[in-house]
Design a protein around this motif. Sequence first.
Motif, short mmCIF file in Angstrom:
data_model
loop_
_atom_site.label_atom_id
_atom_site.label_comp_id
_atom_site.label_asym_id
_atom_site.label_seq_id
_atom_site.Cartn_x
_atom_site.Cartn_y
_atom_site.Cartn_z
N THR A 91 0.84 -1.20 0.00
CA THR A 91 0.00 0.00 0.00
C THR A 91 0.87 1.25 0.00
O THR A 91 0.58 2.22 -0.70
CB THR A 91 -0.92 0.00 1.25
OG1 THR A 91 -1.62 -1.25 1.27
CG2 THR A 91 -1.92 1.13 1.20
N ARG A 94 2.23 1.77 -3.39
CA ARG A 94 1.22 2.25 -4.34
C ARG A 94 0.91 3.74 -4.12
O ARG A 94 0.80 4.51 -5.05
CB ARG A 94 -0.07 1.41 -4.20
CG ARG A 94 -1.20 1.83 -5.11
CD ARG A 94 -2.09 0.65 -5.52
NE ARG A 94 -2.17 -0.37 -4.48
CZ ARG A 94 -3.22 -0.57 -3.68
NH1 ARG A 94 -4.28 0.20 -3.79
NH2 ARG A 94 -3.21 -1.53 -2.77
N TYR A 95 0.76 4.16 -2.86
CA TYR A 95 0.31 5.54 -2.61
C TYR A 95 1.45 6.53 -2.36
O TYR A 95 1.31 7.70 -2.63
CB TYR A 95 -0.69 5.57 -1.45
CG TYR A 95 -2.01 4.95 -1.84
CD1 TYR A 95 -2.92 5.66 -2.62
CD2 TYR A 95 -2.31 3.64 -1.48
CE1 TYR A 95 -4.13 5.08 -3.00
CE2 TYR A 95 -3.51 3.05 -1.86
CZ TYR A 95 -4.41 3.78 -2.62
OH TYR A 95 -5.59 3.22 -3.01
N ALA A 246 -4.53 11.25 -4.66
CA ALA A 246 -3.55 10.16 -4.71
C ALA A 246 -2.43 10.49 -5.69
O ALA A 246 -1.25 10.26 -5.42
CB ALA A 246 -4.25 8.86 -5.10
N CYS A 267 -2.85 8.72 8.21
CA CYS A 267 -3.17 7.30 7.98
C CYS A 267 -4.33 6.80 8.82
O CYS A 267 -4.68 5.61 8.74
CB CYS A 267 -1.96 6.41 8.21
SG CYS A 267 -0.52 6.85 7.25
N LEU A 312 -5.44 0.05 5.41
CA LEU A 312 -6.80 0.47 5.05
C LEU A 312 -6.97 1.97 5.22
O LEU A 312 -7.62 2.64 4.41
CB LEU A 312 -7.83 -0.29 5.91
CG LEU A 312 -7.94 -1.78 5.59
CD1 LEU A 312 -8.59 -2.53 6.75
CD2 LEU A 312 -8.73 -2.00 4.30
N GLU A 315 -5.65 3.96 2.31
CA GLU A 315 -6.59 3.97 1.16
C GLU A 315 -7.73 4.97 1.40
O GLU A 315 -8.12 5.70 0.49
CB GLU A 315 -7.18 2.56 0.94
CG GLU A 315 -6.17 1.61 0.31
CD GLU A 315 -6.64 0.16 0.28
OE1 GLU A 315 -7.82 -0.10 0.58
OE2 GLU A 315 -5.81 -0.71 -0.05
N GLU A 316 -8.25 5.00 2.61
CA GLU A 316 -9.37 5.92 2.90
C GLU A 316 -8.91 7.37 2.91
O GLU A 316 -9.66 8.28 2.57
CB GLU A 316 -10.00 5.58 4.26
CG GLU A 316 -10.73 4.25 4.24
CD GLU A 316 -11.27 3.85 5.62
OE1 GLU A 316 -11.31 4.69 6.53
OE2 GLU A 316 -11.65 2.67 5.76
N GLU A 319 -9.14 9.66 -0.29
CA GLU A 319 -10.43 9.93 -0.94
C GLU A 319 -10.74 11.42 -0.79
O GLU A 319 -10.69 11.98 0.30
CB GLU A 319 -11.54 9.09 -0.29
CG GLU A 319 -11.49 7.64 -0.75
CD GLU A 319 -12.36 6.73 0.07
OE1 GLU A 319 -13.25 7.25 0.79
OE2 GLU A 319 -12.14 5.51 0.01
#
Length: 489
Positions: A91, A94-95, A246, A267, A312, A315-316, A319
């Motif tokens: 993760t 990716r970010y 992102a 985070c 997780l 990822e949130e 947004e």
Amino acid sequence: MNSNTTIPRRSWAEPYKIKMVEPLKMTTRAQRERAIAEAGFNTFLLRSEDVYIDLLTDSGTSAMSDLQWAGMMRGDEAYAGSRNFYRLEETIRRYYGFKHTIPTHQGRGAEHILSQLTIRPGDVVPGNMYFTTTRLHQEMAGGAFVDVIIDEAHDPACKHPFKGNVDLAKLKRVIDEVGAERIPYFCLHATVNMGGGQPISMGNIRETSQLCRNHGIKIFLDATRAVENAYFIKTREEGFADRTIADILLETCSHTDGCTMSGKKDCLVNIGGFLAVNDDELADRARNMVVAFEGLHTYGGMAGRDMEAMALGIEESVEYDHVRARVGQVEYLGNLLHRHGVPIMRPTGGHGVFLDARAFLPHVPQSQFPSQSLAAALYVDSGVRAMERGAVSAGRDTQTNENRFPQLELVRLTLPRRVYTQAHMDVTAESIIDLFKKRDRICGLEFTYEPETLRFFRARFQPVTGNKILQDDYGNLHGENAAYIQSGA
Ligand code: F0G
């Protein structure tokens, strides 16, 4: 849905509903007076159960989502090679885009490792304003921090949209004076916590990175609130409106060699952090250090479930609706205060509203710690807990041992993510607006105990006159919620 049929967005609203609640405790003024005196007039030393609305920090205080809580049940608590670690590593790649992840118990764990591995005694670390733990670790490794932020950052009233920007001329001067070989890395903050959560622009990040790379100087990002910084770039910088949070985050990181991270902020977790780097050899050395100071290199200081929740949360966090509501709430509180004439750091930043304590309490000299005094008085008035970000936090000069008196003398009202409602912002503002009207009743403080390092956490004080920080009043609060705030006064 066809975009023509969607309702145009006007104001923000929280992109979630509340599933579980935690009752707040009301206290009387007499109880709060006792509590703050017992805490040595330091809001860090209050017991949380004596606090009504807790705006001490946004660190580790966020509410996790139902998905994150579900993720906690999927913790793989193996000592070595937990699947949650690999998910977290993936993760972050990716970010944030960095090749290697070294998990740590929180941000300062990563700062410790990076500082020890890169800084030699006598080195100089330039950056866009200091942060308390970051600078301490740089100093403990034998380095000296040099601030090269733009001058506008030190002026609370100045409305520059990117007050976190690096002054490239100042940075060039430092490089010329000490030589690139004495600069182990540039310490890039996005956003700048001590400057009011102010952002740095992508244009400035690109130029800073280019300048460092031209001189062979590495650049490490404090990525603690880089998602919030990305939001400001999207909304304030030309050419970024159509890019995703992102995508902007990834570009930010691409201009650096790695990052330290306190996962307790962006985070959306209660504990955790990491060091992420691209360099294979540095990563290897960092893994050797993490096993000595934190835990095995596949968990650092975190449990498997913590790493799952963090993956997780990342990822949130990117947004758009999440960040918009988060920063929107800060703006809401800031606008309320500003409209009522309360001096605050402008424009409002990403993680909190910062009161300008010098303008708020012009009768309290900086040597009597106006921010510390204001934070203590605010607690007495309404049970709202804030944090000093001024001379107490700045500490003493390592060479002369004199107090550092920074230009910014601030009280931080820090908003935990997804925790408080707009009505909580209203009662907070009511208390501060009222306090502003009776500010001449607030006196300064002096030390009764001063710890050697990071003194703001555990220092104790006493009022310079009498034994109260806020002289009595007989109830002139306004608004529907005044009765609660005033109860028992
Ligand atoms: N960097 C920044 C910009 C921070 O704001 C913090 C923590 C850290 C590093 C250290 O991370 O706490 O996880 O060890 N800031 C908290 C605050 C303490 O209240 O601003 P940590």
